[in-house]
Write a protein that holds these residues in place. Sequence first.
Motif, PDB file in Angstrom:
ATOM      1  N   MET A  99       0.832  -1.208   0.000  1.00  0.00           N
ATOM      2  CA  MET A  99       0.000   0.000   0.000  1.00  0.00           C
ATOM      3  C   MET A  99       0.863   1.254   0.000  1.00  0.00           C
ATOM      4  O   MET A  99       0.540   2.241  -0.681  1.00  0.00           O
ATOM      5  CB  MET A  99      -0.958  -0.006   1.197  1.00  0.00           C
ATOM      6  CG  MET A  99      -2.062  -1.037   1.079  1.00  0.00           C
ATOM      7  SD  MET A  99      -3.447  -0.732   2.211  1.00  0.00           S
ATOM      8  CE  MET A  99      -2.615  -0.904   3.806  1.00  0.00           C
ATOM      9  N   ALA A 100       1.965   1.228   0.735  1.00  0.00           N
ATOM     10  CA  ALA A 100       2.861   2.385   0.762  1.00  0.00           C
ATOM     11  C   ALA A 100       3.437   2.663  -0.622  1.00  0.00           C
ATOM     12  O   ALA A 100       3.656   3.824  -0.997  1.00  0.00           O
ATOM     13  CB  ALA A 100       3.983   2.156   1.772  1.00  0.00           C
ATOM     14  N   ARG A 101       3.659   1.603  -1.408  1.00  0.00           N
ATOM     15  CA  ARG A 101       4.165   1.759  -2.777  1.00  0.00           C
ATOM     16  C   ARG A 101       3.055   2.058  -3.769  1.00  0.00           C
ATOM     17  O   ARG A 101       3.312   2.260  -4.945  1.00  0.00           O
ATOM     18  CB  ARG A 101       4.871   0.472  -3.231  1.00  0.00           C
ATOM     19  CG  ARG A 101       6.104   0.080  -2.451  1.00  0.00           C
ATOM     20  CD  ARG A 101       6.864  -1.025  -3.192  1.00  0.00           C
ATOM     21  NE  ARG A 101       6.000  -2.122  -3.600  1.00  0.00           N
ATOM     22  CZ  ARG A 101       5.729  -3.191  -2.855  1.00  0.00           C
ATOM     23  NH1 ARG A 101       6.235  -3.291  -1.621  1.00  0.00           N
ATOM     24  NH2 ARG A 101       4.952  -4.162  -3.311  1.00  0.00           N
ATOM     25  N   ARG A 102       1.805   2.063  -3.268  1.00  0.00           N
ATOM     26  CA  ARG A 102       0.634   2.219  -4.141  1.00  0.00           C
ATOM     27  C   ARG A 102       0.581   1.105  -5.183  1.00  0.00           C
ATOM     28  O   ARG A 102       0.222   1.317  -6.335  1.00  0.00           O
ATOM     29  CB  ARG A 102       0.622   3.592  -4.818  1.00  0.00           C
ATOM     30  CG  ARG A 102       0.602   4.774  -3.845  1.00  0.00           C
ATOM     31  CD  ARG A 102      -0.699   4.800  -3.040  1.00  0.00           C
ATOM     32  NE  ARG A 102      -0.844   6.023  -2.259  1.00  0.00           N
ATOM     33  CZ  ARG A 102      -0.621   6.114  -0.953  1.00  0.00           C
ATOM     34  NH1 ARG A 102      -0.213   5.044  -0.281  1.00  0.00           N
ATOM     35  NH2 ARG A 102      -0.800   7.247  -0.308  1.00  0.00           N
ATOM     36  N   ASP A 103       0.935  -0.092  -4.741  1.00  0.00           N
ATOM     37  CA  ASP A 103       0.859  -1.263  -5.619  1.00  0.00           C
ATOM     38  C   ASP A 103      -0.597  -1.483  -6.016  1.00  0.00           C
ATOM     39  O   ASP A 103      -1.470  -1.605  -5.149  1.00  0.00           O
ATOM     40  CB  ASP A 103       1.388  -2.490  -4.872  1.00  0.00           C
ATOM     41  CG  ASP A 103       1.531  -3.711  -5.760  1.00  0.00           C
ATOM     42  OD1 ASP A 103       0.803  -3.811  -6.765  1.00  0.00           O
ATOM     43  OD2 ASP A 103       2.366  -4.569  -5.445  1.00  0.00           O
ATOM     44  N   PRO A 104      -0.899  -1.537  -7.319  1.00  0.00           N
ATOM     45  CA  PRO A 104      -2.294  -1.704  -7.751  1.00  0.00           C
ATOM     46  C   PRO A 104      -2.992  -2.919  -7.155  1.00  0.00           C
ATOM     47  O   PRO A 104      -4.210  -2.904  -6.966  1.00  0.00           O
ATOM     48  CB  PRO A 104      -2.174  -1.831  -9.275  1.00  0.00           C
ATOM     49  CG  PRO A 104      -0.951  -1.060  -9.616  1.00  0.00           C
ATOM     50  CD  PRO A 104       0.000  -1.330  -8.465  1.00  0.00           C
ATOM     51  N   VAL A 105      -2.238  -3.976  -6.832  1.00  0.00           N
ATOM     52  CA  VAL A 105      -2.871  -5.189  -6.325  1.00  0.00           C
ATOM     53  C   VAL A 105      -3.501  -4.973  -4.958  1.00  0.00           C
ATOM     54  O   VAL A 105      -4.394  -5.724  -4.550  1.00  0.00           O
ATOM     55  CB  VAL A 105      -1.856  -6.354  -6.291  1.00  0.00           C
ATOM     56  CG1 VAL A 105      -0.927  -6.258  -5.096  1.00  0.00           C
ATOM     57  CG2 VAL A 105      -2.568  -7.701  -6.303  1.00  0.00           C
ATOM     58  N   THR A 106      -3.070  -3.922  -4.242  1.00  0.00           N
ATOM     59  CA  THR A 106      -3.676  -3.606  -2.941  1.00  0.00           C
ATOM     60  C   THR A 106      -4.921  -2.743  -3.095  1.00  0.00           C
ATOM     61  O   THR A 106      -5.595  -2.451  -2.098  1.00  0.00           O
ATOM     62  CB  THR A 106      -2.679  -2.852  -2.041  1.00  0.00           C
ATOM     63  OG1 THR A 106      -2.427  -1.543  -2.590  1.00  0.00           O
ATOM     64  CG2 THR A 106      -1.375  -3.612  -1.891  1.00  0.00           C
ATOM     65  N   GLY A 107      -5.219  -2.305  -4.300  1.00  0.00           N
ATOM     66  CA  GLY A 107      -6.363  -1.433  -4.536  1.00  0.00           C
ATOM     67  C   GLY A 107      -6.097   0.024  -4.221  1.00  0.00           C
ATOM     68  O   GLY A 107      -6.924   0.891  -4.506  1.00  0.00           O
ATOM     69  N   LEU A 108      -4.937   0.329  -3.625  1.00  0.00           N
ATOM     70  CA  LEU A 108      -4.651   1.693  -3.178  1.00  0.00           C
ATOM     71  C   LEU A 108      -3.800   2.425  -4.223  1.00  0.00           C
ATOM     72  O   LEU A 108      -2.667   2.820  -3.973  1.00  0.00           O
ATOM     73  CB  LEU A 108      -3.945   1.685  -1.824  1.00  0.00           C
ATOM     74  CG  LEU A 108      -3.904   3.032  -1.093  1.00  0.00           C
ATOM     75  CD1 LEU A 108      -5.308   3.502  -0.746  1.00  0.00           C
ATOM     76  CD2 LEU A 108      -3.062   2.929   0.170  1.00  0.00           C
ATOM     77  N   SER A 109      -4.368   2.591  -5.399  1.00  0.00           N
ATOM     78  CA  SER A 109      -3.702   3.332  -6.472  1.00  0.00           C
ATOM     79  C   SER A 109      -4.753   4.141  -7.207  1.00  0.00           C
ATOM     80  O   SER A 109      -5.803   3.602  -7.586  1.00  0.00           O
ATOM     81  CB  SER A 109      -3.000   2.379  -7.450  1.00  0.00           C
ATOM     82  OG  SER A 109      -2.479   3.101  -8.545  1.00  0.00           O
TER      83      SER A 109
END
Length: 208
Positions: A99-109
């Motif tokens: 999430m800190a990296r804004r990885d799309p797989v976490t939904g947080l992008s």
Amino acid sequence: MSGGTGLRERKKRQTYRAISEAAIALFLEKGFDAVSVAEVAAAADVSKPTLFRYFPAKEDLALHRIADHEGEAARVVAAGRAEGVPPLDALHRHFLDGMARRDPVTGLSDEPGVLAFHRLLYGTPSLVARLYAYQGRSEQALADALGAAGPAGLAARLAAGQVVAVQRILAEENWRRIAAGESADEVSADAVAAADLAFTQLRNGFPG
């Protein structure tokens, strides 16, 4: 010999990526169901037989972006054990890092291209079904990394199912809020709190 093998593997990955990106561009432009495999092959400048050697099903063309994440939880557990980190702690840390990296797989992008891809993915029933198949294989890989035969194997499968479900629900909630208009930065604090709550619940069991 090993250098040749490495070059072949790099070329293979490049071909995978080129075909998938051509397909996704067409899917985003026209819609998944409106694009034929022949159109994708033409856009990627490969033959249909070549395309099917790389992607057995049309849905795999779209899901190549997340295919590298298949089995990721199992790899995280293995790496954590090598460092002496308990599996659940390693998985929790990895999700927070993502999430800190804004990885799309976490939904947080909130990158426009990521949002468009997520709308394509979650708005296409056949892609959602294929996504669950990917998640099922990830769950099995995680269970294998956690468990053994017999009752311990069942416990590992149950634990893996809970972890995969938690990660899916967290990612879907993040994506839902961002798709509704919030930015990743606006969602971030709540997303971290939700992840902490979820992994604490995994450690402690259901409340009350």
